[in-house]
Write an enzyme that holds these catalytic residues in place. Structure first.
Site, short mmCIF file in Angstrom:
data_model
loop_
_atom_site.label_atom_id
_atom_site.label_comp_id
_atom_site.label_asym_id
_atom_site.label_seq_id
_atom_site.Cartn_x
_atom_site.Cartn_y
_atom_site.Cartn_z
N GLY A 558 -66.26 -19.06 -42.36
CA GLY A 558 -65.72 -19.00 -43.70
C GLY A 558 -64.91 -20.25 -43.99
CD GLU A 559 -64.48 -24.14 -48.77
OE1 GLU A 559 -64.01 -25.20 -49.23
OE2 GLU A 559 -65.43 -23.52 -49.32
N GLY A 560 -62.26 -22.77 -44.58
CA GLY A 560 -60.86 -22.79 -44.17
C GLY A 560 -60.66 -22.32 -42.75
#
Length: 631
Positions: A558-560
């Protein structure tokens, strides 16, 4: 006491309080310092001359000194003309006010001169430390001249403090930080100043909570709370009673027309010298191997953004999780409500992102972005929503820096973000959507090619719809980007303005980086890409932005989350680079090498020819008579 993440510092204190020594300690790590002396010399005052001599003797030999006492108006010019790679120490504003009020400089427009100084401090590109006496704790002077001095210095101190990142009061040698103050538990953001409100032509109402006005633009409201996962401490941003997407902020270039963020803004650049200096220093450290490898880039980046060849590891980190869905074909194949579940998980301190943030000691802030309309049918956002989102993102970055955050991590969890980022990449970099749009994976781990084709079709139709439209930054955000990318763009710009690095990880972050180029090209130089995660859009956007991924772990959390996974490694590298001593034999290698002994014979001699011909390689001397005749 150390101050992190500062660009402009005002050091206040009484006479003999130690304020000058403290100010000098703040710039002790700078390679060179320009010391700006403001006080006038007095040859007939032996005690005053001794004080000035003591100040001069305390300065390192690498510092240069510049005098402004002969013309007080020149101080503003010196500060305004300073380069981003410079460090200035102004000591002190009390001496400057004394010279300004001197009858020799009258009649003078003192108010205009003070305004010029404040404007120069606010726009200073260099690291700047200003020292000033605090005279507000004593009795009102009994003489008109004394009252004029205290009044003028009080005005100067208040105005300069407003535009500085940090304000420190030194009492008996003990520094106490006044700005930013510790954030009280509150659900509202900082109150904008009266000057900023007047400049923007905005009336700030008092509201208890968020509302929605026509067009779906949020009215002024509180910033989302900042939480530390798995730690029972939750506090919102500091401040007064009102703030929100349309609230003005002092760091924005507010114009009378109301235009706040516009193309061509001049924002700070990282220090161009300290990065290479830090890499050169790494070669001298006592390590058993050949060094830090590709992670030298981390040290160089941190050195440039911190303005020192010996950067410190980022201790205070904040994750900004942007939750904003995209309707229509961009979100094809996504289970309804999944992104909201992820955002709620993060707020509750659960899920991958929150657990990694807790492990790394990072705070977490979940920000709701407006839902983007289907891009295949019309604009994703209105122009007003884009403007509000940019300003809101900028303010979120400012609030983080004011709270002492040293590194921001951009994260996103909206439905359809990958397709929106691919559309932005296609519009700004000329990419083919199918080449940069990642395949859609179902919850069972299978590829959903039908959903992928639906996303491609949505991007194709959107690009066809805007084929004759402008492709400037705000138009791209309105037509294709949506709320999360617009917010991310504002965060990048606000962080750049406050000289704070941003760790990117995923399509929303790199898409915001592409858009920010047209608004302020300096923003990309404050960005660090952790891992491309195998995403084709991130690969291409990173290449366009000139960002090399630090690692290639092929994570897809997931982004981050990928960035938070890499963060401990980055901190370890910076810790080693700052703490390791030089090699024991370094002193010998640093000595000036002995001059080589001159030999009678040169290192290389032209071979003698074997047959007839010239027997010397020396240039032929011209004959005495240039003419020639046959013999």
């Amino acid at each position: 006491m150390s101050l992190d993440g500062w660009n402009r510092v005002l050091v206040l204190g009484g006479i003999r309080s130690g304020k000058s020594e403290f100010a000098e300690s703040l710039v002790a790590d700078a390679a060179t310092v320009r010391y700006v002396a403001t006080a006038a010399s007095a040859d007939d005052d032996a005690e005053w001359a001794a004080r000035l001599a003591a100040h001069r003797a305390r300065r390192p030999v690498s510092w240069s000194t510049e005098e402004t006492a002969s013309e007080p108006r020149r101080l503003a010019d010196v500060i305004a003309a300073a380069r981003p790679d410079e460090t200035l120490l102004v000591d002190d504003l009390g001496g400057w006010v004394t010279v300004l009020l001197d009858p020799a400089h009258q009649p003078a427009d003192d108010t205009a001169t003070i305004d010029e100084l404040v404007t120069a401090v606010h726009g200073c590109a260099a690291r700047l430390v200003l020292v000033s006496p605090e005279v507000g704790l004593s009795l009102v002077p009994a003489t008109p001249l004394g009252r004029a001095f205290t009044d003028a210095l009080g005005v100067v101190n208040r105005a300069v403090a407003d535009v500085c990142d940090r304000v420190v009061l030194v009492v008996a040698g003990q520094p106490a930080q006044l700005k930013p103050a510790a954030a009280p538990a509150s659900t509202s953001g900082p109150r904008p100043t009266a000057n900023a409100v007047a400049a923007a032509g905005t009336t700030v109402p008092a509201q208890a909570g968020p509302t929605v006005v026509d067009g779906g633009v949020p009215a002024p409201a509180a910033s989302p709370p900042v939480t530390t996962p798995e730690v029972p401490v939750g506090s919102a941003s500091a401040g007064g009673d009102v703030n929100g997407w349309t609230a003005p902020t002092m760091s924005l270039p507010v114009a009378a027309s109301g235009l706040v963020i516009q193309p061509g803004m001049e924002l700070p650049m990282p220090d161009e010298y300290t990065g290479p200096q830090s890499v050169d220093r790494l070669a001298t450290l006592d390590v058993p191997g050949i060094g830090f490898g590709v992670l030298e880039k981390v040290v160089s980046f941190a050195a440039a953004t911190q303005g020192t060849p010996t950067p410190a590891p980022w201790r205070s980190v904040r994750v900004l999780l942007l939750h904003g869905d995209h309707e229509g074909g961009a979100a094809a194949g996504t289970r309804p409500g999944e992104s909201a579940r992820r955002a709620d998980q993060a707020r509750a301190g659960q899920g991958v992102l929150a657990r990694l943030a807790a492990e790394g000691g990072a705070s977490l802030q979940v920000i709701e972005a407006p839902t983007a309309a289907p891009i295949e049918h019309g604009p994703a956002l209105t122009v007003e929503q884009v403007e509000a989102a940019l300003r809101y993102g900028w303010r979120l970055a400012e609030e983080a820096v004011d709270a002492g955050v040293q590194l921001l991590v951009l994260a996103a969890c909206g439905a359809g973000t990958e397709a929106a980022a691919a559309a932005v990449l296609a519009a700004t970099a000329g990419a083919e959507p199918p080449a940069v749009l990642g395949r859609v994976v179902t919850e069972d781990g299978e590829f959903d090619d039908a959903a992928w084709m639906q996303r491609c079709a949505a991007i194709r139709d959107a690009l066809h719809r805007i084929r004759r439209s402008s492709r400037d930054a705000k138009d791209v955000l309105a037509q294709l980007g949506g709320g999360d990318i617009a917010l991310a763009t504002g965060i990048l710009l606000g962080a750049t303005a406050r000289r704070t690095p941003v760790l990117l990880d995923g399509p929303v972050g790199v898409a915001a980086g592409l858009v920010s180029r047209d608004l302020a090209g300096q923003a990309r130089h404050w960005c660090l890409l952790a891992d491309h995660g195998g995403h084709p859009a991130v690969r291409l956007a990173a290449d366009v932005l000139g960002l090399d991924p630090l690692v290639e772990l092929k994570l897809d959390l997931g982004e981050g989350a990928n960035a938070l996974t890499v963060l401990p490694l980055l901190r370890s590298v910076l810790t080693l680079a700052a703490a390791l001593p030089a090699r024991p034999d370094r002193d010998k290698t640093d000595e000036t090498p002995e001059a080589p002994v001159e030999e009678d014979e040169p290192d290389f001699r032209e071979p003698e020819p074997d047959g007839p011909g010239p027997t010397s390689t020396e240039p032929a001397q011209p004959a005495e008579n240039s003419g020639s005749r046959a013999g």
